[in-house]
Each structure stands twice: as C-alpha cells, then as structure tokens.
Design a protein around this motif. Structure first.
Motif, PDB file in Angstrom:
ATOM      1  N   PRO A  71       0.714  -1.227   0.064  1.00 29.10           N
ATOM      2  CA  PRO A  71       0.136   0.073  -0.087  1.00 29.10           C
ATOM      3  C   PRO A  71       0.916   1.342  -0.141  1.00 29.10           C
ATOM      4  N   GLU A  72       2.134   1.162   0.955  1.00 25.17           N
ATOM      5  CA  GLU A  72       2.988   2.355   0.745  1.00 25.17           C
ATOM      6  C   GLU A  72       3.578   2.850  -0.414  1.00 25.17           C
ATOM      7  N   THR A  73       3.415   1.926  -1.476  1.00 29.12           N
ATOM      8  CA  THR A  73       4.063   1.985  -2.878  1.00 29.12           C
ATOM      9  C   THR A  73       3.087   2.772  -3.919  1.00 29.12           C
ATOM     10  N   VAL A  74       1.755   2.504  -3.629  1.00 25.53           N
ATOM     11  CA  VAL A  74       0.807   3.248  -4.533  1.00 25.53           C
ATOM     12  C   VAL A  74       0.992   4.733  -4.916  1.00 25.53           C
ATOM     13  N   PRO A  75       1.068   5.567  -3.810  1.00 26.91           N
ATOM     14  CA  PRO A  75       1.422   7.027  -4.020  1.00 26.91           C
ATOM     15  C   PRO A  75       2.467   7.184  -5.109  1.00 26.91           C
ATOM     16  N   ASN A  76       3.568   6.486  -5.002  1.00 24.58           N
ATOM     17  CA  ASN A  76       4.811   6.445  -5.753  1.00 24.58           C
ATOM     18  C   ASN A  76       4.517   6.140  -7.288  1.00 24.58           C
ATOM     19  N   VAL A  77       3.462   5.239  -7.529  1.00 27.25           N
ATOM     20  CA  VAL A  77       3.119   4.853  -8.714  1.00 27.25           C
ATOM     21  C   VAL A  77       2.004   6.027  -9.361  1.00 27.25           C
ATOM     22  N   ILE A  78       1.162   6.577  -8.531  1.00 28.09           N
ATOM     23  CA  ILE A  78       0.453   7.571  -8.961  1.00 28.09           C
ATOM     24  C   ILE A  78       1.089   8.618  -9.436  1.00 28.09           C
ATOM     25  N   GLN A  79       2.219   8.920  -8.738  1.00 31.86           N
ATOM     26  CA  GLN A  79       3.111   9.948  -9.332  1.00 31.86           C
ATOM     27  C   GLN A  79       3.852   9.681 -10.628  1.00 31.86           C
ATOM     28  N   LYS A  80       4.244   8.464 -10.640  1.00 29.14           N
ATOM     29  CA  LYS A  80       5.099   8.110 -11.836  1.00 29.14           C
ATOM     30  C   LYS A  80       3.952   8.123 -12.870  1.00 29.14           C
ATOM     31  N   ALA A  81       2.565   7.625 -12.840  1.00 25.23           N
ATOM     32  CA  ALA A  81       1.669   7.608 -14.041  1.00 25.23           C
ATOM     33  C   ALA A  81       1.483   9.092 -14.317  1.00 25.23           C
ATOM     34  N   ARG A  82       1.564  10.204 -13.363  1.00 23.21           N
ATOM     35  CA  ARG A  82       1.427  11.634 -13.696  1.00 23.21           C
ATOM     36  C   ARG A  82       2.650  12.031 -14.574  1.00 23.21           C
ATOM     37  N   ARG A  93      -7.750  -6.978 -22.439  1.00 26.01           N
ATOM     38  CA  ARG A  93      -8.267  -6.490 -21.211  1.00 26.01           C
ATOM     39  C   ARG A  93      -8.691  -7.514 -20.346  1.00 26.01           C
ATOM     40  N   ASP A  94      -8.440  -8.837 -20.789  1.00 25.34           N
ATOM     41  CA  ASP A  94      -8.762  -9.927 -19.961  1.00 25.34           C
ATOM     42  C   ASP A  94      -7.417 -10.821 -19.504  1.00 25.34           C
ATOM     43  N   ASP A  95      -6.146 -10.050 -19.815  1.00 19.02           N
ATOM     44  CA  ASP A  95      -5.174 -11.007 -19.449  1.00 19.02           C
ATOM     45  C   ASP A  95      -4.603 -10.455 -17.754  1.00 19.02           C
ATOM     46  N   PRO A  96      -4.832 -11.443 -16.726  1.00 18.43           N
ATOM     47  CA  PRO A  96      -4.471 -11.137 -15.623  1.00 18.43           C
ATOM     48  C   PRO A  96      -3.006 -10.397 -15.513  1.00 18.43           C
ATOM     49  N   GLY A  97      -2.126 -10.674 -16.334  1.00 11.37           N
ATOM     50  CA  GLY A  97      -0.862 -10.178 -16.364  1.00 11.37           C
ATOM     51  C   GLY A  97      -0.700  -8.627 -16.329  1.00 11.37           C
ATOM     52  N   ILE A  98      -1.870  -8.063 -16.942  1.00 14.96           N
ATOM     53  CA  ILE A  98      -2.167  -6.847 -17.160  1.00 14.96           C
ATOM     54  C   ILE A  98      -1.888  -5.907 -15.663  1.00 14.96           C
ATOM     55  N   PHE A  99      -2.271  -6.650 -14.732  1.00 18.40           N
ATOM     56  CA  PHE A  99      -2.006  -6.161 -13.281  1.00 18.40           C
ATOM     57  C   PHE A  99      -1.141  -6.505 -12.425  1.00 18.40           C
ATOM     58  N   GLN A 100      -0.065  -6.947 -13.207  1.00 13.66           N
ATOM     59  CA  GLN A 100       1.541  -7.107 -12.491  1.00 13.66           C
ATOM     60  C   GLN A 100       1.726  -5.541 -12.089  1.00 13.66           C
ATOM     61  N   ASN A 101       2.688  -5.489 -11.205  1.00 12.23           N
ATOM     62  CA  ASN A 101       3.254  -4.465 -10.717  1.00 12.23           C
ATOM     63  C   ASN A 101       3.746  -3.743 -11.897  1.00 12.23           C
ATOM     64  N   PRO A 102       3.224  -2.386 -11.973  1.00 12.40           N
ATOM     65  CA  PRO A 102       3.552  -1.518 -13.164  1.00 12.40           C
ATOM     66  C   PRO A 102       4.865  -0.644 -12.894  1.00 12.40           C
ATOM     67  N   VAL A 103       5.705  -0.628 -11.883  1.00 13.85           N
ATOM     68  CA  VAL A 103       6.890  -0.093 -11.497  1.00 13.85           C
ATOM     69  C   VAL A 103       8.206  -0.846 -11.812  1.00 13.85           C
TER      70      VAL A 103
END
Length: 93
Positions: free
Chosen positions: A42-53, A83-93
C-alpha cells in the motif's frame, strides 16, 4: 534477447494502473484496492500514482489531493491492450 510473451510493456501496465486509479477515486479503500490488484505494498501506491502523472497517463491535480483524469495518451495505449489478461495487473513499476 528472449522475446516477451506479452505484446505490451510497462507503459501499458502503468496506463492500466492509471485507469483503475481514476475508476476508484472517492472509494474509502482505494489504496487497498489498487495495492491488491497490482500486487504491491500500500505504501508504494502514491509513488506509482506520481509516476503515472510524470509519464503522462494522468492529468495533474493539486499537490497532496487525489484526483485527475486519464489522458488521451493512456487511452490510446489501453485501446490496443488485452483486457482479459491477468498479467496486465502485474506491478507497473
């Protein structure tokens, strides 16, 4: 080099994260939802949001405030992603 098994890379996963971020805005469990779906702490989420921006997948907002919209760049990347590949939800960082 070994070819990737997926026809998309980290940018598509980050764009998918940005989409889910926008979809979950206003939910009290947004951080928990995103961290669970993208297999990150959970503490990684804000960093990924900033990376997406920074990568141009989310519009800006007032610093420290949730918000923003998916950009046209993110929408274009996602249009060609499966859209149906579960791998799409792998960690994006």
């Amino acid at each position: 080099p070994v070819p990737s098994r997926r026809p998309y890379g980290p940018d598509v996963r980050l764009a998918r994260f940005a989409l889910r971020y926008v979809e979950t805005l206003g939910q009290s469990d947004q951080i928990a939802t995103l961290s669970s779906q993208f297999h990150m702490r959970p503490e990684t989420v804000p960093n990924v949001i900033q990376k997406a921006r920074r990568r141009g997948f989310l519009t800006g907002t007032v610093q420290g405030r949730a918000g923003g919209f998916l950009t046209e760049r993110a929408e274009e990347l996602l249009a060609g992603a499966p859209r149906d590949d579960p791998g799409i939800f792998q960690n994006p960082v």
